[in-house]
Design a protein around this motif. Structure first.
Motif, mmCIF file in Angstrom:
data_model
loop_
_atom_site.group_PDB
_atom_site.id
_atom_site.type_symbol
_atom_site.label_atom_id
_atom_site.label_comp_id
_atom_site.label_asym_id
_atom_site.label_seq_id
_atom_site.Cartn_x
_atom_site.Cartn_y
_atom_site.Cartn_z
ATOM 1 N N ARG A 240 0.721 -1.168 0.052
ATOM 2 C CA ARG A 240 0.125 -0.009 -0.144
ATOM 3 C C ARG A 240 1.066 1.156 0.011
ATOM 4 N N GLU A 241 2.155 1.068 0.737
ATOM 5 C CA GLU A 241 2.846 2.385 0.988
ATOM 6 C C GLU A 241 3.533 2.632 -0.611
ATOM 7 N N VAL A 242 3.818 1.617 -1.462
ATOM 8 C CA VAL A 242 4.354 1.685 -2.683
ATOM 9 C C VAL A 242 3.201 2.121 -3.684
ATOM 10 N N THR A 243 2.051 1.452 -3.299
ATOM 11 C CA THR A 243 0.984 2.068 -4.348
ATOM 12 C C THR A 243 0.502 3.620 -4.360
ATOM 13 N N ASP A 244 0.849 3.874 -2.979
ATOM 14 C CA ASP A 244 0.437 5.316 -2.651
ATOM 15 C C ASP A 244 1.347 6.216 -3.162
ATOM 16 N N GLY A 245 2.504 5.698 -3.433
ATOM 17 C CA GLY A 245 3.695 6.477 -3.648
ATOM 18 C C GLY A 245 4.697 7.076 -2.596
ATOM 19 N N HIS A 246 4.443 6.455 -1.515
ATOM 20 C CA HIS A 246 5.365 6.952 -0.412
ATOM 21 C C HIS A 246 6.465 5.954 -0.270
ATOM 22 N N LEU A 247 6.651 4.944 -0.754
ATOM 23 C CA LEU A 247 7.992 4.169 -1.019
ATOM 24 C C LEU A 247 8.078 3.717 -2.433
ATOM 25 N N SER A 248 9.470 3.765 -2.749
ATOM 26 C CA SER A 248 9.765 3.163 -4.054
ATOM 27 C C SER A 248 9.715 1.675 -4.059
ATOM 28 N N TYR A 249 9.677 1.116 -5.198
ATOM 29 C CA TYR A 249 10.024 -0.501 -5.470
ATOM 30 C C TYR A 249 11.190 -0.825 -4.420
ATOM 31 N N ASN A 250 12.366 -0.282 -4.773
ATOM 32 C CA ASN A 250 13.675 -0.889 -4.510
ATOM 33 C C ASN A 250 13.622 -0.522 -2.829
ATOM 34 N N GLN A 251 13.066 0.442 -2.271
ATOM 35 C CA GLN A 251 12.868 0.627 -0.677
ATOM 36 C C GLN A 251 12.115 -0.484 -0.058
ATOM 37 N N ALA A 252 10.981 -0.729 -0.927
ATOM 38 C CA ALA A 252 10.084 -1.875 -0.132
ATOM 39 C C ALA A 252 10.683 -3.128 -0.220
ATOM 40 N N ILE A 253 11.509 -3.472 -1.178
ATOM 41 C CA ILE A 253 12.268 -4.791 -1.291
ATOM 42 C C ILE A 253 13.314 -4.964 -0.173
ATOM 43 N N ALA A 254 14.052 -3.534 0.101
ATOM 44 C CA ALA A 254 14.964 -3.696 0.992
ATOM 45 C C ALA A 254 14.313 -3.851 2.592
ATOM 46 N N GLN A 255 13.283 -3.320 2.810
ATOM 47 C CA GLN A 255 12.642 -3.212 3.759
ATOM 48 C C GLN A 255 11.549 -4.710 4.077
ATOM 49 N N LEU A 256 11.057 -5.184 3.099
ATOM 50 C CA LEU A 256 10.610 -6.580 3.078
ATOM 51 C C LEU A 256 11.434 -7.727 3.180
ATOM 52 N N TYR A 257 12.407 -7.742 2.311
ATOM 53 C CA TYR A 257 13.398 -8.957 2.232
ATOM 54 C C TYR A 257 14.630 -8.715 2.952
ATOM 55 N N GLY A 258 15.124 -7.537 3.147
ATOM 56 C CA GLY A 258 16.450 -7.317 3.817
ATOM 57 C C GLY A 258 16.149 -7.894 5.333
ATOM 58 N N THR A 259 14.938 -7.546 5.888
ATOM 59 C CA THR A 259 14.763 -7.676 7.284
ATOM 60 C C THR A 259 14.150 -9.323 7.573
ATOM 61 N N SER A 260 13.923 -10.110 6.590
ATOM 62 C CA SER A 260 13.642 -11.519 6.714
ATOM 63 C C SER A 260 14.687 -12.488 6.863
ATOM 64 N N THR A 261 14.616 -12.986 8.172
ATOM 65 C CA THR A 261 15.562 -14.096 8.562
ATOM 66 C C THR A 261 15.529 -15.014 7.421
ATOM 67 N N ALA A 262 14.452 -15.469 7.196
ATOM 68 C CA ALA A 262 14.328 -16.837 6.298
ATOM 69 C C ALA A 262 14.797 -16.404 4.883
ATOM 70 N N TRP A 263 14.674 -15.265 4.333
ATOM 71 C CA TRP A 263 14.946 -14.811 3.094
ATOM 72 C C TRP A 263 16.360 -14.952 3.006
ATOM 73 N N ARG A 264 17.093 -14.336 4.096
ATOM 74 C CA ARG A 264 18.698 -14.125 4.013
ATOM 75 C C ARG A 264 19.086 -15.386 4.276
ATOM 76 N N GLU A 265 18.502 -16.308 4.954
ATOM 77 C CA GLU A 265 19.114 -17.777 4.935
ATOM 78 C C GLU A 265 19.065 -18.593 3.350
ATOM 79 N N ALA A 266 17.975 -18.272 3.085
ATOM 80 C CA ALA A 266 17.689 -18.804 1.547
ATOM 81 C C ALA A 266 18.790 -18.260 0.665
ATOM 82 N N ALA A 267 18.900 -16.952 0.713
ATOM 83 C CA ALA A 267 19.980 -16.422 -0.137
ATOM 84 C C ALA A 267 21.433 -16.861 0.052
ATOM 85 N N ARG A 268 21.579 -17.241 1.359
ATOM 86 C CA ARG A 268 22.980 -17.443 1.562
ATOM 87 C C ARG A 268 23.483 -18.789 0.878
#
Length: 640
Positions: A240-268
């Protein structure tokens, strides 16, 4: 189910044709007799039923008295979506994981669950999300589905989508490719006879969910982490923040996936070495499911000689490239961030490396008009600097999460009317030369995702219907490849003629060889590039300065593509389709003759991993990034 199968077999034994209309009558009649819902006897259920009986109940299957010829006819009747393999190859599309995008185009959707410009409701994207973007599981799901629909899967074209390939880390790229090949090499189909990944399930959704526990799952997959890769509530809030123009796509990706332990473990663990990838490639040369084409997606400004060396080492044979327009004013208005000169350079580099060029081109972009679109497309397919091999030609559609929404609400952009849009596309198709294929005319967006713009999934049918009428009235002829393909038709080889269509580019002289019927339909083709010495030498200098050995030398011609049409047949099977009459070999021999006449001493082919054996049989030998053959004085192949 059995009663319908037996009735089909009886009809085939009598020599009758069982088309879709006849099959529907059989299904409805059986539903009435059984007093049930006709959907329980739907066509999509019949072939899996037949396959299960053959696999699990051999005595019951034997009582049906099915010969190989009868089985071939039965599968032809039951096959779902026959056009899927009408080009001679079964296609598997996979999606890379969400990742920051180097572009900022105003028309691109920003679905934070997906790579930039893709939506979660698109079929391939939904499958990818279900498989947690694991390439092995995505391939397994599609192999299973294609098999259940009756398609041969011996020859596979892998299409890797997800935005700009070069934006991803190199280790991830190599791992992703290794897993694609590994899934094919493992024959990772669910519930299929002979599969090394059998888990007893029969639908595509089960393929993604069941494989991790089957013992054949990729080491990269963590089933415990899969359900919690992302918090749905947090994801919705960020979207919703992205759709409303308050966040860019890249900012959203960093916020969602950069803070996800499971996602970071998968990336490892999403990393591999080139040696590991090349080991899987060697396995694939003789595997049951061979890769006969591999496509990656990128931007023109990401195409450099160094990048193409690495992409080729991974096995790619075709590049999908987002061009969208060659009008600098339109590119700037839509935030593309590239120059037309970069597009021109990308085309020349791709040809020198031997890649097939599949360009994306859009109409109805911000700042354009129907007439400007016509002029833009004609320039794109006719000017020496461009002239793509294949085009995805589709209209801009407004998606809520795109930045175009603000321009729409301000009255600065409007979708074309249906007549305007169809009129532009008709003229574009007629302007497309004989060596170019218009592959698609829509994105896979659902109508519910489109705020404004074309919502009709049959847009291409509408265009071609009006094209037929116009051509009958004016005598104009459609030259583009897809319109002329023989598809699933049989072909009279004696009536075919081999035509050569020459054209020039800044870096090469091109020869498009085609097998054509008297009516102009196409049964096969070959793309031959004759690189210009100055262009080859300039590329060599640039690569040496970057520490790379040049992959091509002066005096070497390049076969960029060989394709012979007909329903994809399993390796070793005979058939009446165009693929089984030696048309491919004759195309290669004629290409060698033309190269010899032009003064070239050797000829390279940008072979896919799964076609290496075929070219070795023709006299080619492995040579760096390609396979090569010396051309005799008379133009025939010569194996050293």
């Amino acid at each position: 189910m059995e009663e319908i199968i037996l009735q089909i077999l009886d009809a085939l034994r009598r020599g009758e044709t069982v088309d879709d209309r006849a099959l529907v009558k059989l299904v409805h009649a059986q539903a009435r007799r059984a007093g049930g819902d006709k959907r329980a006897f739907a066509k999509r259920r019949l072939l899996p039923f037949y396959q299960r009986v053959k696999r699990e109940e051999p005595e019951r299957w034997a009582r049906w008295g099915i010969t190989p010829e009868l089985e071939e006819g039965l599968i032809k009747v039951l096959r779902m979506k026959p056009r899927r393999s009408a080009s001679g190859v079964a296609t598997i599309t996979v999606i890379t994981k969400p990742w920051p995008c180097s572009g900022s185009c105003i028309f691109c959707p920003s679905d934070v669950r997906m790579p930039k410009s893709y939506l979660a409701d698109e079929p391939a994207c939904a499958r990818a999300e279900q498989a947690c973007f694991d390439p092995y599981l995505q391939v397994s799901a599609r192999l299973t589905a294609l098999s259940q629909m009756g398609h041969a899967t011996d020859k596979i074209e892998l299409i890797v989508l997800g935005g700009t390939w070069s934006d991803y880390p190199a280790e991830y790229q190599i791992w992703f490719m290794r897993e694609l090949f590994r899934a094919l090499n493992d024959d990772a189909t669910v519930g299929e006879s002979g599969s090394s990944a059998r888990v007893g399930s029969s639908d595509e959704s089960a393929a993604a969910s069941a494989l991790p526990g089957s013992g054949a799952a990729p080491a990269s997959f963590d089933p415990a982490a899969a359900p919690a890769l992302l918090d749905p509530v947090a994801t919705e809030a960020v979207q919703r923040e992205v759709t409303d123009g308050h966040l860019s796509y890249n900012q959203a990706i960093a916020q969602l996936y950069g803070t996800s332990t499971a996602w970071r473990e998968a990336a490892r663990v999403q990393r591999a070495t080139m040696d590991e990838l090349e080991r899987e490639q060697r396995r694939n040369e003789t595997a049951r499911h061979r890769v006969v084409g591999l496509v990656i997606e990128t931007r023109p400004d990401a195409i450099t000689p160094e990048a193409l060396v690495n992409i080729r080492r991974m096995g790619a044979t075709k590049i999908q490239m987002g061009v969208q327009s060659v009008d600098q004013r339109v590119l700037d208005a839509n935030g593309r961030g590239i120059r037309v000169t970069q597009i021109e350079r990308a085309f020349s580099l791709l040809r020198l490396f031997g890649f097939k060029i599949h360009a994306h081109f859009m109409v109805n972009l911000l700042g354009s008009t129907p007439e400007a679109d016509r002029l833009d497309y004609r320039r794109f397919v006719a000017e020496l600097a461009f002239q793509p091999d294949e085009v995805k030609l589709y209209p801009c559609a407004l998606i809520e999460s795109s930045r175009l929404r603000g321009r729409y609400e301000a009255g600065e952009w409007r979708p074309y009317t249906e007549d305007e849009l169809v009129g532009v596309l008709i003229d574009d198709v007629l302007a497309t030369p004989a060596y170019c294929r218009v592959s698609r005319m829509i994105r896979d967006f659902s109508s519910g995702d489109i705020m404004a713009g074309n919502k009709k999934p049959n847009l291409r049918q509408m265009v071609e219907s009006r094209l037929h009428v116009r051509c009958e009235q004016t005598g104009e002829r459609v030259q583009e490849i897809r319109f002329r393909e023989i598809a699933t038709s049989e072909v009279d080889v004696r009536a075919l003629r081999l035509e050569v269509v020459p054209y020039e580019t800044p870096a090469t002289s091109e020869r498009f060889l085609q097998w054509a019927t008297p009516e102009g339909r196409i049964a096969g083709f070959l793309r031959l590039s004759l690189p210009k010495a100055a262009a080859v030498e300039a590329l060599a200098s640039e690569l040496r300065a970057a520490g790379f050995e040049p992959p091509v030398q002066p005096g070497e011609a390049m076969i960029r593509e060989v394709h012979v049409y007909g329903m994809a047949a399993r390796v070793g099977e005979e058939g009446g389709a165009a693929q089984h009459h030696g048309l491919g070999r004759k195309l290669v021999e004629r290409a060698c003759e033309l190269a010899c006449e032009a003064g070239y001493e050797r000829i390279n082919v940008i072979s896919a991993v799964g076609t290496r054996e075929y070219y070795r049989h023709l006299g080619f030998y492995d040579h760096g990034l390609y396979q090569q053959c010396k051309i005799r004085t008379e133009g025939m192949l010569h194996h050293e």
